[in-house]
Enzyme design. Structure first.
Site, PDB file in Angstrom:
ATOM      1  N   LYS A  73      79.232  17.099  51.155  1.00 20.63           N
ATOM      2  CA  LYS A  73      80.650  17.465  50.978  1.00 20.63           C
ATOM      3  C   LYS A  73      81.530  16.819  52.035  1.00 20.63           C
ATOM      4  CE  LYS A  73      80.130  21.765  48.425  1.00 20.63           C
ATOM      5  NZ  LYS A  73      80.262  23.218  48.449  1.00 20.63           N
ATOM      6  N   HIS A  92      78.469  15.165  45.566  1.00 21.44           N
ATOM      7  CA  HIS A  92      78.052  15.508  46.923  1.00 21.44           C
ATOM      8  C   HIS A  92      76.526  15.550  47.120  1.00 21.44           C
ATOM      9  CE1 HIS A  92      77.731  19.743  45.500  1.00 21.44           C
ATOM     10  NE2 HIS A  92      76.915  19.905  46.524  1.00 21.44           N
ATOM     11  N   HIS A 127      69.482  19.611  44.462  1.00 24.30           N
ATOM     12  CA  HIS A 127      69.773  21.045  44.527  1.00 24.30           C
ATOM     13  C   HIS A 127      70.756  21.536  43.475  1.00 24.30           C
ATOM     14  CE1 HIS A 127      73.396  20.084  47.021  1.00 24.30           C
ATOM     15  NE2 HIS A 127      73.829  21.289  46.683  1.00 24.30           N
ATOM     16  N   HIS A 128      71.363  20.594  42.726  1.00 24.68           N
ATOM     17  CA  HIS A 128      72.199  21.030  41.595  1.00 24.68           C
ATOM     18  C   HIS A 128      71.608  20.601  40.253  1.00 24.68           C
ATOM     19  CE1 HIS A 128      75.605  22.975  43.490  1.00 24.68           C
ATOM     20  NE2 HIS A 128      75.591  22.030  44.424  1.00 24.68           N
ATOM     21  N   ASP A 170      71.282  29.163  46.392  1.00 28.28           N
ATOM     22  CA  ASP A 170      72.634  28.612  46.476  1.00 28.28           C
ATOM     23  C   ASP A 170      73.584  29.388  45.558  1.00 28.28           C
ATOM     24  OD1 ASP A 170      74.663  26.875  47.199  1.00 28.28           O
ATOM     25  OD2 ASP A 170      74.083  25.322  45.769  1.00 28.28           O
ATOM     26  N   HIS A 197      71.977  21.281  52.688  1.00 28.68           N
ATOM     27  CA  HIS A 197      72.080  20.915  51.273  1.00 28.68           C
ATOM     28  C   HIS A 197      73.482  20.457  50.854  1.00 28.68           C
ATOM     29  CE1 HIS A 197      73.384  25.157  50.941  1.00 28.68           C
ATOM     30  NE2 HIS A 197      73.983  24.784  49.826  1.00 28.68           N
ATOM     31  N   ASP A 198      74.515  20.950  51.523  1.00 26.02           N
ATOM     32  CA  ASP A 198      75.880  20.542  51.134  1.00 26.02           C
ATOM     33  C   ASP A 198      76.496  19.540  52.098  1.00 26.02           C
ATOM     34  OD1 ASP A 198      76.182  21.805  48.733  1.00 26.02           O
ATOM     35  OD2 ASP A 198      77.064  23.628  49.573  1.00 26.02           O
TER      36      ASP A 198
END
Ligand SMILES: [Fe+2]
Length: 351
Positions: A212, A237, A265-266, A294, A208-209
């Site tokens: 970044k 990201h 996801h954010h 998260d 998910h990240d």
């Protein structure tokens, strides 16, 4: 196929007529088959169970049970065994029933010996073809299972490697994606999601990240609060992550596009999330679950710019934002699942 090579091919002949039995057995032995016999239907079935012949030749009309019953019994126990039926008073109904039950052929007495030999050879060859085909199918099935397992393993190890690559740039969040993936799967399991949905959440959690990788490392490890511009860069990201993995054929392997789950996801139920400000029904369920995991994982981990918080503080943070920052349906199972005892603040998982 030369007849001399038939010595290992067993043939059982069943007939209540002794003269016919002797004649058929003699002809078939003369061309190299391993032949044995039975004088009625029931003893024929017993012999079949003891010897497991390649081919059974049976008369139809016998005093105890009919050849049709013998055929039915053999096919029930051993569908691939070849059965040749013959009869002196065979009706068309007998022929049709025998063929319907799987007989390889039907001969009417009196029959020409050359025709008998030809028919028997053809039934034996048919058996070999069926065995070859079954062996090939079994080999192919085994190969498919082995290759699928190898591909699945390669897939997951590649996903994990990608995840580790991201975390190399940010030692403070090392292991974060793996822990989020496990926590999200736990929440999904409590919600009753299917195995394939849990796999989607697992893979999305591990990656998910990944976006970044496009964020300057100075921002990832900055030991103080980010300014507005810096946070704008961080907020990009999810989109970067989507761009990095969008061409991986997740739909083919998992049934759903994991890159969409990563992209969202954010996002938050009340539309205050990023990058696209989606709300409630616009957000994938997997993304909602991932966002809860998260946030919880981030709050339970140490960061250089903030201390870890107690689990109760983290849970209160999520309760406080219930229905807004996180998905209401994903909350209750999370209460039961969370194992940690330390947490950090804010509920935005990036800072
Ligand atoms: Fe993130």
């Amino acid at each position: 196929m030369p007849f001399e090579e038939n010595t290992t091919t067993k043939i059982l002949v069943i007939d209540d007529d002794p003269a016919m039995l002797r004649m058929v057995c003699s002809v078939l032995r003369n061309i190299g088959y391993d032949v044995f016999s039975a004088k009625n239907g029931n003893s024929g079935i017993e012999e079949f169970k003891k010897e497991s012949p390649t081919l059974v030749i049976t008369d139809v009309h016998m005093p105890d049970i009919s050849g049709i019953d013998v055929l039915r019994s053999i096919k029930k126990d051993s569908p691939t065994t070849q059965v040749l039926v013959f009869s002196g008073v065979g009706t068309m109904d007998d022929i049709i029933e025998a063929l319907r039950l799987g007989a390889c052929d039907f001969l009417t007495k009196p029959f020409n010996l050359k025709l008998l030999i030809h028919t028997v050879n053809r039934c034996v060859e048919r058996n070999e073809l069926i065995n070859d085909r079954m062996n090939r199918h079994a080999t192919l099935e085994r190969l498919v299972v082995e290759r699928t397992a190898a591909l699945t393993n390669t897939f997951y190890e590649t996903v994990k490697a990608l995840g580790r690559l991201t975390e190399l740039r940010d030692p403070y969040t090392a292991g974060h994606q793996n822990r989020v993936a496990l926590l999200a799967v736990g929440i999904g399991r409590e919600l009753g999601l299917s195995q394939s949905e849990l796999e989607i959440i697992h893979v999305a959690g591990l990656l998910h990240d990944i976006g970044k990788a496009a964020v300057p490392v100075e921002l990832l490890v900055k030991p103080s609060r980010l300014n507005e511009l810096e946070f704008e860069l961080i907020k990009y990201h999810p989109q970067s992550g989507y761009d990095i993995i969008k061409d991986i054929p997740f739909v083919e392997s998992l049934g759903k596009d994991v890159s969409i789950v990563v992209l969202q996801h954010h996002e938050r139920l009340n539309g205050t999330g990023y990058p696209n400000g989606l709300s409630d029904v616009e957000i994938e369920l997997e993304s909602k679950i991932l966002s809860v995991a998260d946030v919880m994982e981030a709050m339970s981990s140490h960061r250089p710019y903030r201390p870890a918080l107690n689990i109760d503080v983290a849970m209160n943070e999520i309760r406080k934002n219930r229905g807004g920052g996180i998905h209401r349906n994903a909350l209750m199972p999370a209460w039961n699942f969370l194992p940690g005892t330390i947490i950090t603040t804010p509920y935005c998982s990036n800072r």
